[in-house]
Each structure stands twice: as C-alpha cells, then as structure tokens.
Design a protein around this motif. Structure first.
Motif, PDB file in Angstrom:
ATOM      1  N   CYS A  35       0.620  -0.797  -0.096  1.00 36.49           N
ATOM      2  CA  CYS A  35       0.185  -0.017   0.278  1.00 36.49           C
ATOM      3  C   CYS A  35       1.026   1.280   0.039  1.00 36.49           C
ATOM      4  CB  CYS A  35      -0.727  -0.320   1.309  1.00 36.49           C
ATOM      5  SG  CYS A  35      -2.435  -0.310   1.083  1.00 36.49           S
ATOM      6  N   LYS A  36       0.804   2.519  -0.406  1.00 36.60           N
ATOM      7  CA  LYS A  36       1.267   3.463  -0.109  1.00 36.60           C
ATOM      8  C   LYS A  36       0.729   4.609   0.780  1.00 36.60           C
ATOM      9  CE  LYS A  36       2.632   2.942  -5.224  1.00 36.60           C
ATOM     10  NZ  LYS A  36       1.257   2.039  -6.024  1.00 36.60           N
ATOM     11  N   CYS A  37       0.075   4.317   1.125  1.00 33.51           N
ATOM     12  CA  CYS A  37      -0.352   4.753   2.150  1.00 33.51           C
ATOM     13  C   CYS A  37      -0.602   4.045   3.860  1.00 33.51           C
ATOM     14  CB  CYS A  37      -1.803   5.205   2.386  1.00 33.51           C
ATOM     15  SG  CYS A  37      -3.015   4.618   2.239  1.00 33.51           S
ATOM     16  N   ALA A  87       2.601  -0.491 -16.836  1.00 36.67           N
ATOM     17  CA  ALA A  87       1.364  -0.270 -16.124  1.00 36.67           C
ATOM     18  C   ALA A  87       0.075  -0.893 -15.677  1.00 36.67           C
ATOM     19  CB  ALA A  87       0.401   0.602 -16.854  1.00 36.67           C
ATOM     20  N   HIS A  88       0.019  -1.227 -13.759  1.00 37.22           N
ATOM     21  CA  HIS A  88      -0.393  -2.415 -13.484  1.00 37.22           C
ATOM     22  C   HIS A  88      -2.419  -1.998 -13.862  1.00 37.22           C
ATOM     23  CE1 HIS A  88      -2.160  -0.867  -9.686  1.00 37.22           C
ATOM     24  NE2 HIS A  88      -1.521  -0.125 -10.135  1.00 37.22           N
ATOM     25  N   TYR A  89      -2.973  -2.726 -14.271  1.00 38.34           N
ATOM     26  CA  TYR A  89      -4.117  -3.158 -14.752  1.00 38.34           C
ATOM     27  C   TYR A  89      -5.049  -3.549 -13.597  1.00 38.34           C
ATOM     28  CZ  TYR A  89      -3.673  -7.523 -16.769  1.00 38.34           C
ATOM     29  OH  TYR A  89      -3.461  -8.643 -16.795  1.00 38.34           O
ATOM     30  N   ASP A 113      -7.931   6.343 -10.842  1.00 36.16           N
ATOM     31  CA  ASP A 113      -6.759   6.580 -11.044  1.00 36.16           C
ATOM     32  C   ASP A 113      -5.656   5.445 -11.007  1.00 36.16           C
ATOM     33  OD1 ASP A 113      -5.284   8.614 -11.392  1.00 36.16           O
ATOM     34  OD2 ASP A 113      -4.829   8.335  -8.564  1.00 36.16           O
ATOM     35  N   ASP A 114      -6.214   4.520 -10.276  1.00 37.96           N
ATOM     36  CA  ASP A 114      -5.433   2.847  -9.368  1.00 37.96           C
ATOM     37  C   ASP A 114      -5.179   2.286  -9.964  1.00 37.96           C
ATOM     38  OD1 ASP A 114      -2.704   1.902  -8.119  1.00 37.96           O
ATOM     39  OD2 ASP A 114      -4.258   1.903  -6.339  1.00 37.96           O
ATOM     40  N   ASP A 115      -4.756   1.311 -11.089  1.00 35.78           N
ATOM     41  CA  ASP A 115      -3.944   2.442 -12.255  1.00 35.78           C
ATOM     42  C   ASP A 115      -4.579   2.270 -13.405  1.00 35.78           C
ATOM     43  OD1 ASP A 115      -2.161   3.402 -13.622  1.00 35.78           O
ATOM     44  OD2 ASP A 115      -0.602   2.354 -13.525  1.00 35.78           O
ATOM     45  N   GLY A 116      -6.319   2.252 -13.204  1.00 33.39           N
ATOM     46  CA  GLY A 116      -6.744   2.274 -14.126  1.00 33.39           C
ATOM     47  C   GLY A 116      -5.952   3.555 -15.661  1.00 33.39           C
ATOM     48  N   GLY A 150      -1.316  -8.142 -10.905  1.00 30.63           N
ATOM     49  CA  GLY A 150      -0.549  -8.374  -9.417  1.00 30.63           C
ATOM     50  C   GLY A 150       0.251  -7.508  -9.206  1.00 30.63           C
ATOM     51  N   GLU A 151      -0.361  -6.246  -9.353  1.00 33.74           N
ATOM     52  CA  GLU A 151       0.795  -5.082  -8.357  1.00 33.74           C
ATOM     53  C   GLU A 151      -0.009  -5.084  -6.738  1.00 33.74           C
ATOM     54  OE1 GLU A 151       1.656  -0.727  -7.222  1.00 33.74           O
ATOM     55  OE2 GLU A 151       0.088  -1.903  -6.889  1.00 33.74           O
ATOM     56  N   GLU A 152      -1.780  -5.058  -6.948  1.00 34.62           N
ATOM     57  CA  GLU A 152      -1.972  -4.878  -5.616  1.00 34.62           C
ATOM     58  C   GLU A 152      -1.654  -6.245  -4.596  1.00 34.62           C
ATOM     59  OE1 GLU A 152      -3.051  -1.634  -5.021  1.00 34.62           O
ATOM     60  OE2 GLU A 152      -3.930  -1.050  -6.631  1.00 34.62           O
ATOM     61  N   LYS A 153      -0.985  -7.349  -5.622  1.00 28.90           N
ATOM     62  CA  LYS A 153      -0.380  -8.282  -4.672  1.00 28.90           C
ATOM     63  C   LYS A 153       0.391  -8.468  -3.833  1.00 28.90           C
ATOM     64  CE  LYS A 153      -5.056 -10.521  -5.689  1.00 28.90           C
ATOM     65  NZ  LYS A 153      -5.477 -10.778  -4.459  1.00 28.90           N
ATOM     66  N   ILE A 161       3.923   4.793 -14.599  1.00 30.67           N
ATOM     67  CA  ILE A 161       2.889   4.380 -15.008  1.00 30.67           C
ATOM     68  C   ILE A 161       2.260   4.496 -14.214  1.00 30.67           C
ATOM     69  CG2 ILE A 161       1.987   6.603 -16.288  1.00 30.67           C
ATOM     70  CD1 ILE A 161       2.073   5.353 -18.873  1.00 30.67           C
ATOM     71  N   ASP A 162       1.743   5.444 -12.819  1.00 29.55           N
ATOM     72  CA  ASP A 162       1.200   4.535 -11.915  1.00 29.55           C
ATOM     73  C   ASP A 162       0.342   5.679 -10.591  1.00 29.55           C
ATOM     74  OD1 ASP A 162      -0.380   2.917  -9.704  1.00 29.55           O
ATOM     75  OD2 ASP A 162       1.682   1.948  -8.964  1.00 29.55           O
ATOM     76  N   MET A 163      -0.639   6.115 -11.584  1.00 33.71           N
ATOM     77  CA  MET A 163      -1.400   7.190 -11.047  1.00 33.71           C
ATOM     78  C   MET A 163      -0.860   8.203 -11.861  1.00 33.71           C
ATOM     79  SD  MET A 163      -2.019   5.878  -6.737  1.00 33.71           S
ATOM     80  CE  MET A 163      -2.729   6.732  -6.302  1.00 33.71           C
ATOM     81  N   ILE A 164      -2.252   9.065 -12.127  1.00 39.98           N
ATOM     82  CA  ILE A 164      -1.937   9.993 -13.092  1.00 39.98           C
ATOM     83  C   ILE A 164      -2.961  11.077 -13.103  1.00 39.98           C
ATOM     84  CG2 ILE A 164       0.537  10.063 -13.984  1.00 39.98           C
ATOM     85  CD1 ILE A 164      -0.837   8.944 -16.725  1.00 39.98           C
TER      86      ILE A 164
HETATM   87 ZN   LIG Z   1      -1.201   1.557  -8.558  1.00 42.88          ZN
END
Ligand SMILES: [Zn+2]
Length: 343
Positions: free
Chosen positions: A91-93, A134-136, A151-154, A188-191, A216-219
């Motif tokens: 998690c980024k937070c 970019a992770h889908y 946003d994350d990460d559509g 698999g980014e979120e895992k 690119i992750d969240m722009i």
């Molecule tokens: Zn992300």
C-alpha cells in the motif's frame, strides 16, 4: 555551400523532431476516456488479479493491441501468464483498511495472472528495448462493493495503451522507433508487484538489452498537497542514470512544461514510493527507471476512486510526456549510460 549544408541539417532535424510532437498529439482525451470508461466500469469488478474482471481487462487491452496492428509477441499470444504465491500488499499509504488488505491477499493461495505485452519492433537498433509499464489490476469487489481503481491504475493503463497506439501510427507512417518499445500492462501489482517481478525473473527480452523502464501508476488526479494540476511527481529518474534524468527534464522543458516535482525522489523517503510500484523490479536489476505518479488523494484505495473524478487533461499531458521521453530514448544514437549504483 557550407551555409546551405548547415541550413539543410538544421531543417532536417527540425522536421524530424516535429514528428515526435505530431504523434504525441494522437494521445487525446477522447480515446483515454473511452478506454477508462470500460476498464473502470463496475462490470470489470475492480480487476482483482485472478478474478474474472482482471481477465476481462486483459482481453480488452489485448484487443486494443490487435486493433492498432501490434502482432502477438510470440506465436499467437500477447500474454505472459504467471502462477505465483500472493506477496505482501504494498500500500502506498499507512492507514489502509487492514481487513480489506487481508481479503485482497486471500490466504496466500497461488494466484494466476497475466501481463499483456504489446511489442513494437524497432528498426536498426531493435535489439535494445525501452519498456513502458502500468498495472491494470486493482483491488476487486468485496461485499458487493466495487473498487473501480480509475486512478489506480486505470489512468496509467489507458496512458500506456495510447502510447502503444502513437508508436504504431508512427511506425505505419515510416517513422517507427529505432529501438524496440515494449508496452507491458502488468497484473498482480496490488498483491505485491507480482506481474513485474515475474517478468523480470522470466524476461521475454534480455534485461541487459533493456535500456529503461518508464512506469505510470496514478496520473489522473490531483494529489493531497497540490492545488495546481500541472505537475507530476517523478521518482527514480536520477537514481541510476544522470542521462535519463537530463533527457526527461529537457523533453519536458521543450514540449510539455509540467512542474516536475521531486519531493518523493529519495531512497530514504519515508513513504518509500521508490519501492512501491512496478518500476522497482527493473531498478533492482540495474535498469534506469522513471516512476510517474500524481500522489495520494482522499479516494486512494477506496470505492470512490471512480471515473467521474478523473482529470483527463492531466492524463493526456503526462502520457504525452512519457511518450516523448520514450521516443527520445528509443531514437537517440547512443543508449543511455548507467553511471550510478543502485541498492
Ligand atoms: Zn497503483
């Protein structure tokens, strides 16, 4: 005579350098919006890796690659399939919902996912590769709540799809990149950055020939600490290659004019963003990276990260910057030099 030659050289470089701008403009709000409306819709159920929504997203991206004329990278597939144990959620937070995280990770069962590869072969330097990721995948659907992850990460995913299209349009017009471009949307980014780790552990194209990774992750949103939308956080650009950083700066100055914010660009940044998205798997293999990121906001990892809140102009501008940077990396005579040591 000398003057004429100089004039001619000057002219031909200008003409050549305008191609990049011309093709960057094919990246536009309408296309980005069209793709994101599908990827972040409820019907894709939050694109959780291993679940039907993620497979539908993979299918959608693959069809886009097909439609824009990218052939399968091998025989008849665009997929790199993997089956691995779920990792640690990065998690980024710090105040993430622990119960949700547990649900996403399941009971560390094996997870099946796929990376979707759009490989655009270069011309005279085709053995060298610039990778755009970019992770889908996202957090999925839990108790009937869909985490749309617009946003994350559509946002990064649709940006990567449009970059692939811009390079293909250039190629069809006889202006294709000299080095090859791999546009890879990973899952698999979120895992636990699983898809990018699988790729760098099982590279399809040799890592030693991989020039750089632009991730690119969240722009698509404006972060907590910003009022002016015309910025992007860059992380990693100077960690391994001074040249990469300088190119990124000069491309932005020349064509885009965003505020490039380096607040989080430190290995000892308490948020540890450098380690928390897919570029890190490339960086740890000594491949120079840039991570493009808008920062956290109130809807991060919540069901409210939806498409209505997306700033498509922002996605368009940052995606054009990534495209133009990749264009320079792919077309310059010399491969960028790695002059620093990572950790
Ligand atoms: Zn992300």
């Amino acid at each position: 005579m000398k003057k004429i030659i100089i004039l001619f050289i000057g002219l031909s470089t200008t003409v050549f350098s305008q191609d990049n701008v011309k093709f960057s403009k094919t990246i536009n709000i309408d296309d980005l919006e069209k793709h994101l409306n599908i990827l972040a819709s409820d019907s894709l159920e939050g694109r959780e890796t291993g679940k039907p929504g993620q497979k539908m997203a993979a299918d959608y991206i693959m069809n886009h690659f097909k439609n824009i004329g990218i052939p399968p990278y091998k025989k008849d597939t665009y997929y790199q399939k993997f089956k691995v144990k779920s990792g640690r959620h990065l998690c980024k937070c710090d105040d993430c919902d622990v119960n949700l995280v547990k649900k996403i990770l399941g009971n560390r069962k094996k997870i099946k996912g796929e990376n979707v590869l759009g490989f655009i072969e270069g011309s005279d330097l085709k053995d060298e590769i610039v990778v755009i990721t970019a992770h889908y995948d996202h957090l999925g659907k839990h108790d009937s709540l869909v985490f749309n992850g617009a946003d994350d990460d559509g946002s990064g995913t649709v940006g990567a799809m449009e970059i692939a299209e811009a390079f293909m349009l250039a190629k069809t017009a006889g202006k294709g990149p000299r080095r090859s471009i791999l546009v890879m949307t990973v899952s698999g980014e979120e895992k636990g950055l699983l898809g990018s780790k699988y790729y760098t552990d099982h590279p399809i194209y040799p890592l030693e020939n991989t020039v750089a990774n632009l991730n690119i992750d969240m722009i698509g949103r404006i972060g907590d600490f910003k009022d002016n939308p015309n910025y992007v956080y860059l992380i990693g650009s100077d960690m391994l290659s001074t040249e990469l950083h300088d190119i990124s700066e000069s491309v932005n100055k020349q064509h885009i004019g965003l505020e490039l914010d380096y607040t989080f660009n430190m290995e000892d940044d308490p948020n540890r963003y450098y380690y928390r998205s897919d570029h890190y798997n490339f960086a740890k293999n000594n491949i120079p990276v840039i991570f493009y990121f808008n920062g956290l906001h109130e809807d991060y990892h919540k069901v409210t990260d939806t498409v209505e809140k997306i700033d498509f102009k922002k996605i368009e501008t940052i995606t054009r910057l990534v495209f133009l940077t990749a264009w320079e990396l792919a077309n310059r005579d010399d491969r960028i030099i790695v002059d620093k040591k990572g950790n």
